[in-house]
Motif scaffolding. Structure first.
Motif, PDB file in Angstrom:
ATOM      1  N   LEU A   1       0.833  -1.208   0.000  1.00 15.35           N
ATOM      2  CA  LEU A   1       0.000   0.000   0.000  1.00 15.35           C
ATOM      3  C   LEU A   1       0.865   1.255   0.000  1.00 15.35           C
ATOM      4  N   ALA A   2       1.956   1.232   0.743  1.00 19.02           N
ATOM      5  CA  ALA A   2       2.857   2.388   0.757  1.00 19.02           C
ATOM      6  C   ALA A   2       3.486   2.612  -0.614  1.00 19.02           C
ATOM      7  N   MET A   3       3.852   1.524  -1.295  1.00 24.10           N
ATOM      8  CA  MET A   3       4.444   1.654  -2.624  1.00 24.10           C
ATOM      9  C   MET A   3       3.426   2.196  -3.632  1.00 24.10           C
ATOM     10  N   VAL A   4       2.194   1.691  -3.569  1.00 26.99           N
ATOM     11  CA  VAL A   4       1.153   2.162  -4.486  1.00 26.99           C
ATOM     12  C   VAL A   4       0.865   3.633  -4.257  1.00 26.99           C
ATOM     13  N   SER A   5       0.835   4.055  -2.989  1.00 28.63           N
ATOM     14  CA  SER A   5       0.573   5.466  -2.687  1.00 28.63           C
ATOM     15  C   SER A   5       1.677   6.379  -3.182  1.00 28.63           C
ATOM     16  N   ARG A   6       2.856   5.801  -3.452  1.00 28.35           N
ATOM     17  CA  ARG A   6       3.979   6.597  -3.963  1.00 28.35           C
ATOM     18  C   ARG A   6       4.169   6.443  -5.468  1.00 28.35           C
ATOM     19  N   GLY A   7       3.174   5.841  -6.129  1.00 25.17           N
ATOM     20  CA  GLY A   7       3.196   5.792  -7.584  1.00 25.17           C
ATOM     21  C   GLY A   7       3.677   4.499  -8.191  1.00 25.17           C
ATOM     22  N   TYR A   8       3.834   3.438  -7.399  1.00 22.99           N
ATOM     23  CA  TYR A   8       4.280   2.153  -7.950  1.00 22.99           C
ATOM     24  C   TYR A   8       3.208   1.586  -8.874  1.00 22.99           C
ATOM     25  N   ALA A   9       3.612   1.218 -10.097  1.00 24.51           N
ATOM     26  CA  ALA A   9       2.668   0.710 -11.089  1.00 24.51           C
ATOM     27  C   ALA A   9       3.138  -0.605 -11.701  1.00 24.51           C
ATOM     28  N   GLY A  10       3.913  -1.389 -10.955  1.00 24.14           N
ATOM     29  CA  GLY A  10       4.341  -2.690 -11.453  1.00 24.14           C
ATOM     30  C   GLY A  10       5.775  -2.756 -11.902  1.00 24.14           C
ATOM     31  N   SER A  11       6.514  -1.651 -11.860  1.00 19.38           N
ATOM     32  CA  SER A  11       7.917  -1.651 -12.256  1.00 19.38           C
ATOM     33  C   SER A  11       8.681  -0.708 -11.354  1.00 19.38           C
ATOM     34  N   MET A  12       9.924  -1.097 -11.061  1.00 24.86           N
ATOM     35  CA  MET A  12      10.767  -0.285 -10.195  1.00 24.86           C
ATOM     36  C   MET A  12      11.533   0.731 -11.033  1.00 24.86           C
ATOM     37  N   PRO A  13      11.678   1.966 -10.541  1.00 23.22           N
ATOM     38  CA  PRO A  13      12.433   2.974 -11.298  1.00 23.22           C
ATOM     39  C   PRO A  13      13.917   2.650 -11.320  1.00 23.22           C
ATOM     40  N   VAL A  14      14.566   2.957 -12.431  1.00 19.54           N
ATOM     41  CA  VAL A  14      16.010   2.765 -12.568  1.00 19.54           C
ATOM     42  C   VAL A  14      16.692   4.053 -12.141  1.00 19.54           C
ATOM     43  N   ILE A  15      17.333   3.997 -10.953  1.00 13.66           N
ATOM     44  CA  ILE A  15      17.976   5.192 -10.424  1.00 13.66           C
ATOM     45  C   ILE A  15      19.400   5.332 -10.952  1.00 13.66           C
ATOM     46  N   ASP A  16      20.120   4.232 -10.993  1.00 13.79           N
ATOM     47  CA  ASP A  16      21.512   4.241 -11.473  1.00 13.79           C
ATOM     48  C   ASP A  16      21.594   3.495 -12.799  1.00 13.79           C
ATOM     49  N   GLU A  17      22.062   4.162 -13.819  1.00 10.61           N
ATOM     50  CA  GLU A  17      22.253   3.530 -15.122  1.00 10.61           C
ATOM     51  C   GLU A  17      23.687   3.008 -15.178  1.00 10.61           C
ATOM     52  N   VAL A  18      23.852   1.702 -15.050  1.00 14.70           N
ATOM     53  CA  VAL A  18      25.172   1.087 -14.991  1.00 14.70           C
ATOM     54  C   VAL A  18      25.657   0.800 -16.405  1.00 14.70           C
ATOM     55  N   THR A  19      26.820   1.299 -16.742  1.00 13.55           N
ATOM     56  CA  THR A  19      27.404   1.069 -18.061  1.00 13.55           C
ATOM     57  C   THR A  19      28.812   0.504 -17.890  1.00 13.55           C
ATOM     58  N   ALA A  20      29.333  -0.069 -18.963  1.00 12.99           N
ATOM     59  CA  ALA A  20      30.681  -0.650 -18.933  1.00 12.99           C
ATOM     60  C   ALA A  20      31.391  -0.318 -20.241  1.00 12.99           C
ATOM     61  N   SER A  21      32.665   0.010 -20.125  1.00 14.57           N
ATOM     62  CA  SER A  21      33.465   0.297 -21.305  1.00 14.57           C
ATOM     63  C   SER A  21      33.987  -1.001 -21.910  1.00 14.57           C
ATOM     64  N   ARG A  22      34.542  -0.889 -23.115  1.00 16.37           N
ATOM     65  CA  ARG A  22      35.110  -2.068 -23.767  1.00 16.37           C
ATOM     66  C   ARG A  22      36.268  -2.638 -22.950  1.00 16.37           C
ATOM     67  N   ALA A  23      37.059  -1.763 -22.330  1.00 12.68           N
ATOM     68  CA  ALA A  23      38.184  -2.233 -21.519  1.00 12.68           C
ATOM     69  C   ALA A  23      37.693  -3.018 -20.308  1.00 12.68           C
ATOM     70  N   GLN A  24      36.603  -2.575 -19.710  1.00 15.92           N
ATOM     71  CA  GLN A  24      36.056  -3.285 -18.555  1.00 15.92           C
ATOM     72  C   GLN A  24      35.497  -4.648 -18.951  1.00 15.92           C
ATOM     73  N   TRP A  25      34.837  -4.716 -20.108  1.00 15.14           N
ATOM     74  CA  TRP A  25      34.354  -6.013 -20.587  1.00 15.14           C
ATOM     75  C   TRP A  25      35.528  -6.955 -20.847  1.00 15.14           C
ATOM     76  N   THR A  26      36.592  -6.417 -21.449  1.00 17.78           N
ATOM     77  CA  THR A  26      37.771  -7.236 -21.741  1.00 17.78           C
ATOM     78  C   THR A  26      38.413  -7.750 -20.457  1.00 17.78           C
ATOM     79  N   TYR A  27      38.510  -6.887 -19.465  1.00 18.96           N
ATOM     80  CA  TYR A  27      39.106  -7.276 -18.181  1.00 18.96           C
ATOM     81  C   TYR A  27      38.257  -8.345 -17.502  1.00 18.96           C
ATOM     82  N   ALA A  28      36.945  -8.179 -17.538  1.00 13.69           N
ATOM     83  CA  ALA A  28      36.058  -9.145 -16.882  1.00 13.69           C
ATOM     84  C   ALA A  28      36.106 -10.503 -17.566  1.00 13.69           C
ATOM     85  N   PHE A  29      36.200 -10.495 -18.904  1.00 15.55           N
ATOM     86  CA  PHE A  29      36.153 -11.759 -19.640  1.00 15.55           C
ATOM     87  C   PHE A  29      37.530 -12.392 -19.801  1.00 15.55           C
ATOM     88  N   ALA A  30      38.537 -11.849 -19.115  1.00 16.10           N
ATOM     89  CA  ALA A  30      39.840 -12.517 -19.118  1.00 16.10           C
ATOM     90  C   ALA A  30      39.739 -13.883 -18.442  1.00 16.10           C
TER      91      ALA A  30
END
Length: 253
Positions: free
Chosen positions: A209-238
């Protein structure tokens, strides 16, 4: 998923592994496990190579070895299952220390132990270097169905809430002189479990009920947009990249 949520598996640090975006670590861990599972069980040396690779990642993440070994205890039930396999499996038998063991069971036990341990170790390393909130954001970034991400988020958060409620109820019972010594006390424990269920259900309704009263409509808002560079992908997939080379050698040698 805006609020932070620490967990017992996580160890705070500032290593290069900690700094990687969560979705790159999730994808790399998943690929590593797939490679390990695809390795033929007869290539025993290959699993030693995988252990060395995970050890390198653990060294780079600066996570202490005792911390990792303690978390690996979750694998104990699978170890017990693997130990029983040589005794119950059928097929060709071999005598080891005066015991008749199945050859297929021995290979099966080795297969479960080697691949299971490596998979659990990789998961523990992932959890040790990534906060739960970041893991959920990583799953969202990897386009996992939003409903599943929300279910996982609520499960993690309210699992701790219910655990804390159980702890308070236990303290309340003990403060009144209650001790669970035998079957005669099971009735009290059953009533406590029922009360816990009702409290959890009511709290869930209030939170919804608290979530609905604050505008929840079935999906959570994305507060942080997480991105990765090509170098980070390369490092992770080593890690999975090196593991893939070991796997291919295991099939060809």
């Amino acid at each position: 998923m805006g609020a932070g949520h620490a967990h017992r598996l996580y160890r705070h640090g500032h290593s290069p592994v900690h700094a990687l975006p969560p979705h790159t670590k999730l994808a790399a861990t998943f690929c590593f496990v797939i490679v390990v599972v695809s390795t033929p069980r007869e290539a025993m040396w290959a699993f030693g190579g995988y252990a060395v690779l995970l050890g390198t990642v653990a060294y780079a993440s600066r996570v202490p070895l005792p911390f990792l070994l303690k978390r690996l205890l979750i694998e104990v039930p699978f170890v017990a299952f693997a130990v029983l396999m040589p005794f119950v499996a059928e097929g060709e038998r071999v005598d080891v220390l005066g015991m008749s063991l199945s050859v297929n069971g021995l290979w099966g036990a080795w297969n479960v132990l080697a691949k299971g341990t490596l998979g659990v170790a990789a998961s523990v390393l992932l959890a040790s270097t990534t906060e739960l909130r970041e893991l959920l954001l990583g799953l969202q970034r990897l386009k996992l169905p939003p409903l599943l991400v929300q279910i996982a988020s609520f499960m993690i958060r309210y699992g701790d809430v219910i655990t804390d409620e159980m702890r308070r109820m236990k303290i309340a019972r003990e403060s009144r002189g209650f001790e669970a010594r035998g079957v005669s006390q099971w009735g009290v424990l059953a009533k406590s479990a029922g009360a816990l269920f009702i409290r959890s259900y009511e709290r869930g309704e209030r939170v919804h009920l608290a979530m609905v009263s604050r505008g929840y409509a079935g999906s959570m808002p994305v507060i942080d947009e997480v991105t990765a560079s090509r170098a980070q992908w390369t490092y992770a997939f080593a890690l999975p990249g090196a593991a893939l080379v070991v796997c291919l050698l295991g099939w060809t040698l």
